[in-house]
Scaffold this active site. Sequence first.
Site: not given
Length: 406
Positions: A14, A94, A123, A177
């Site tokens: 990505d 995060r 996210d 994932s």
Amino acid sequence: MKEKVILAYSGGLDTTAIIPWLKENFDYEVICVCVDCGQGEELDGLEERAKFCGAEKLYIEDVTDEFCDEYIVPCVQAHAVYENKYLLGTSMARPVIAKRLVEIARKEGATAICHGATGKGNDQIRFELGIKALAPDLKIIAAWRNDKWTMDSRESEIEYCKAHGIDLPFSADSSYSRDRNLWHISHEGLELEDPANEPNFEHLLVLGTTPEKAPNEGEYVTLTFEKGIPVSVNGKKMKVSDIIRELNVLGGKHGIGIIDIVENRVVGMKSRGVYETPGGTILYEAHQQLEELILDRDTYALKTDMGNKLAQIVYEGKWFTPLREAVQAFIESTQQYVTGEVKLKLYKGNITKAGTTSPYSLYNESIASFTTGDLYDHHDAEGFINLFGLSCKVRAMKMQEASKTK
């Protein structure tokens, strides 16, 4: 002179595709930032890969100790657990990533920050709330939500990269994932997308093993805390990050900390995931055992509520808010005397008590024992019960009186 954009970079497909996409659609100078929270990925060669794909430069920022000391420890002290299961492994990382992205953006004079989080997940919210709170003037580019982003599969991303001269050994095969850092690893996708399916643990687990395959002999571990902060394992003093590493090995060996949850995402949908948090599960359990001895009843009850509130705050990406600061301040005030030693037994996915001691323990054997001495008189309970149950008795009397008049 071109404007600069900071790209949250992992080196995966990505973020690799995003580099030429940013240059082609926005004419930015792309600066990649890989924030290492202890994910254990091989970072050698990442700089060459980023530059090969068109990035001006790559920062590799190791924030592992900051992550552990400033983000994990407050959640352990709070016993912050989202929806009774999830120990916030992705959520806690995060804000520290967003903070470092902003710091590099300021250093480089960038005008924008780009991330590769999808439009369905949590996210995107966590990254963007963090950036907005710390740098409201910076533009945020969410590639997957941008109209100029036309790729919708790994295959299309690979083709896009090849068309731009980037032919790297990415596979189009479907896989889980995953998100990994020092605290945990998460797994989503494949058979997990149907809650009717049992997880394929043979192929899924990374940090540990199933309880069935764990050793047939249990193992003891002793943890020491000072003011709610873990300081040693089995008598050996360590910094928090090393304690987590040590406990990950022990917990993984004994099948500790594997959960399968259908959670409620912030965006409104339910999602299923399997999380491995072996060391974190041991730390949470040990800290809670210590608090059982030390905190009084009312403080413990309110702290439970505040821990749940902190879990919600962290999960929703609201770390950089006055509410988080206020809740954390309350939690920290409860930790002044959370000092002592906790011994636990690890056995086939289970954690059992093996002895807890503290110089600040409120447990008094002379009071709690059935052979009570002078500190407690059994007869004192009678008056207490009469007063404690007075409202119940008055209501029952009134109901009796009312039934006689019918």
